[in-house]
Design a protein around this motif. Sequence first.
Motif, mmCIF file in Angstrom:
data_model
loop_
_atom_site.group_PDB
_atom_site.id
_atom_site.type_symbol
_atom_site.label_atom_id
_atom_site.label_comp_id
_atom_site.label_asym_id
_atom_site.label_seq_id
_atom_site.Cartn_x
_atom_site.Cartn_y
_atom_site.Cartn_z
ATOM 1 N N VAL A 42 0.869 -1.173 0.000
ATOM 2 C CA VAL A 42 0.000 0.000 0.000
ATOM 3 C C VAL A 42 0.911 1.228 0.000
ATOM 4 C CG1 VAL A 42 -1.727 1.297 1.298
ATOM 5 C CG2 VAL A 42 -1.840 -1.212 1.228
ATOM 6 N N TYR A 43 0.674 2.139 -0.909
ATOM 7 C CA TYR A 43 1.576 3.257 -1.137
ATOM 8 C C TYR A 43 0.993 4.527 -0.523
ATOM 9 C CZ TYR A 43 4.412 6.608 -3.854
ATOM 10 O OH TYR A 43 5.257 7.613 -4.240
ATOM 11 N N VAL A 44 1.672 5.059 0.476
ATOM 12 C CA VAL A 44 1.226 6.264 1.174
ATOM 13 C C VAL A 44 2.163 7.417 0.851
ATOM 14 C CG1 VAL A 44 0.735 7.326 3.407
ATOM 15 C CG2 VAL A 44 0.266 4.886 3.054
ATOM 16 N N GLU A 45 1.589 8.550 0.466
ATOM 17 C CA GLU A 45 2.358 9.764 0.233
ATOM 18 C C GLU A 45 1.890 10.831 1.217
ATOM 19 O OE1 GLU A 45 3.262 10.716 -4.184
ATOM 20 O OE2 GLU A 45 1.362 9.608 -4.175
ATOM 21 N N PRO A 182 -1.018 18.976 6.715
ATOM 22 C CA PRO A 182 -0.564 17.791 5.967
ATOM 23 C C PRO A 182 -1.587 17.406 4.889
ATOM 24 C CG PRO A 182 -1.574 17.102 8.008
ATOM 25 C CD PRO A 182 -1.545 18.608 8.050
ATOM 26 N N PHE A 183 -1.114 16.753 3.859
ATOM 27 C CA PHE A 183 -1.969 16.289 2.765
ATOM 28 C C PHE A 183 -1.500 14.882 2.421
ATOM 29 C CE2 PHE A 183 -4.413 16.203 -1.033
ATOM 30 C CZ PHE A 183 -5.253 17.311 -1.053
ATOM 31 N N PHE A 184 -2.438 13.948 2.323
ATOM 32 C CA PHE A 184 -2.069 12.542 2.152
ATOM 33 C C PHE A 184 -2.748 11.923 0.930
ATOM 34 C CE2 PHE A 184 -2.237 13.396 6.784
ATOM 35 C CZ PHE A 184 -0.895 13.239 7.078
ATOM 36 N N PHE A 185 -2.004 11.011 0.305
ATOM 37 C CA PHE A 185 -2.552 10.169 -0.754
ATOM 38 C C PHE A 185 -2.279 8.710 -0.390
ATOM 39 C CE2 PHE A 185 -1.745 14.177 -2.823
ATOM 40 C CZ PHE A 185 -2.762 14.318 -3.769
ATOM 41 N N ILE A 186 -3.223 7.848 -0.704
ATOM 42 C CA ILE A 186 -3.005 6.411 -0.568
ATOM 43 C C ILE A 186 -3.289 5.764 -1.911
ATOM 44 C CG2 ILE A 186 -3.745 4.270 0.536
ATOM 45 C CD1 ILE A 186 -4.320 5.764 3.032
ATOM 46 N N ASP A 199 -5.279 10.490 13.512
ATOM 47 C CA ASP A 199 -4.716 9.729 14.611
ATOM 48 C C ASP A 199 -4.436 8.290 14.172
ATOM 49 O OD1 ASP A 199 -7.196 8.380 14.683
ATOM 50 O OD2 ASP A 199 -7.957 9.649 16.297
ATOM 51 N N TYR A 200 -3.794 7.542 15.035
ATOM 52 C CA TYR A 200 -3.372 6.174 14.705
ATOM 53 C C TYR A 200 -4.566 5.286 14.339
ATOM 54 C CZ TYR A 200 -1.423 1.483 15.402
ATOM 55 O OH TYR A 200 -1.040 0.169 15.247
ATOM 56 N N GLU A 201 -5.642 5.401 15.090
ATOM 57 C CA GLU A 201 -6.823 4.572 14.830
ATOM 58 C C GLU A 201 -7.414 4.871 13.457
ATOM 59 O OE1 GLU A 201 -6.220 6.183 17.642
ATOM 60 O OE2 GLU A 201 -5.740 4.415 18.855
ATOM 61 N N SER A 202 -7.381 6.135 13.057
ATOM 62 C CA SER A 202 -7.905 6.506 11.737
ATOM 63 C C SER A 202 -7.067 5.890 10.624
ATOM 64 C CB SER A 202 -7.932 8.028 11.594
ATOM 65 O OG SER A 202 -8.814 8.614 12.527
ATOM 66 N N TRP A 203 -5.746 5.909 10.799
ATOM 67 C CA TRP A 203 -4.877 5.282 9.803
ATOM 68 C C TRP A 203 -5.152 3.779 9.710
ATOM 69 C CZ3 TRP A 203 -2.766 7.585 6.001
ATOM 70 C CH2 TRP A 203 -2.276 8.894 6.121
ATOM 71 N N ARG A 204 -5.356 3.138 10.850
ATOM 72 C CA ARG A 204 -5.646 1.705 10.855
ATOM 73 C C ARG A 204 -6.949 1.407 10.121
ATOM 74 N NH1 ARG A 204 -3.514 -1.758 14.598
ATOM 75 N NH2 ARG A 204 -4.693 -3.257 13.344
ATOM 76 N N LYS A 205 -7.964 2.252 10.327
ATOM 77 C CA LYS A 205 -9.250 2.038 9.681
ATOM 78 C C LYS A 205 -9.150 2.178 8.164
ATOM 79 C CE LYS A 205 -12.145 3.495 13.576
ATOM 80 N NZ LYS A 205 -13.073 4.542 14.078
ATOM 81 N N ILE A 206 -8.266 3.058 7.719
ATOM 82 C CA ILE A 206 -8.095 3.275 6.274
ATOM 83 C C ILE A 206 -7.251 2.170 5.645
ATOM 84 C CG2 ILE A 206 -7.096 4.801 4.522
ATOM 85 C CD1 ILE A 206 -7.680 7.147 6.445
ATOM 86 N N ILE A 207 -6.157 1.822 6.309
ATOM 87 C CA ILE A 207 -5.181 0.912 5.692
ATOM 88 C C ILE A 207 -5.534 -0.563 5.875
ATOM 89 C CG2 ILE A 207 -2.749 0.227 5.665
ATOM 90 C CD1 ILE A 207 -2.015 3.060 6.446
#
Length: 219
Positions: A42-45, A182-186, A199-207
């Motif tokens: 999974v590619y995160v920018e 910050p600006f993110f792409f996945i 937050d960490y939980e949000s990243w886990r829910k997405i990834i």
Amino acid sequence: MGRSSRILSFFLFLIFSAIKCEAQIPAEQDGFWFGKKAAESVYVEAFFDPLCPDSRDSWPPLKKAVQYYGSRVTLVVHTFPLPYHDNAFASSRALHIANKLNATATYNLLEAFFDHQELFYGASTLNMSRASVVDQIVKFVTMELGASFLSAIESGFTDSETDHATRFAFKYGCLRGVYGTPFFFINGFPVPDAGSPLDYESWRKIIDPLVTKKIKMGV
């Protein structure tokens, strides 16, 4: 004019400015890789301004998530110096200089900027000349990389290559539609709520679902 219209107008201005200012293609892909590149991950920018408080606050949970997934997630960080943050361009350029001299120290320097942002904007530099600010940044970077790099760091701020690299990074963000940090792409798609830390939980829910899907596909 509504908020969305102002954002769109600013976005279009940045794109046209990026295209018109310098019709060049950089020799290398932009960004600082966090760890090893993993082709089937999974590619995160992440687009960060080293002097942006929201960028600072978003980094620890993102770093924790990337480390949790290991080789299943690849992260690359791009600098995006915001014009309304004092000395953002110079600090971003410092990261490109450091990456050129010792790529293993780039993220340590980014974290150092995050930890000591107050040294480089607002009242701290209000009455300082640009040369004095750069000199302060040179000393700061030298503390992170080591005294043996002092002359190379100083030269980096007069090297057109690092200047162009920092400009290309900003233009790359403009062309991707980045308008804040910050600006993110996945996997090439923008993550909602740009400009706000996740937050960490949000990243886990997405990834999590993306990683699970790749496992099911046998990737």
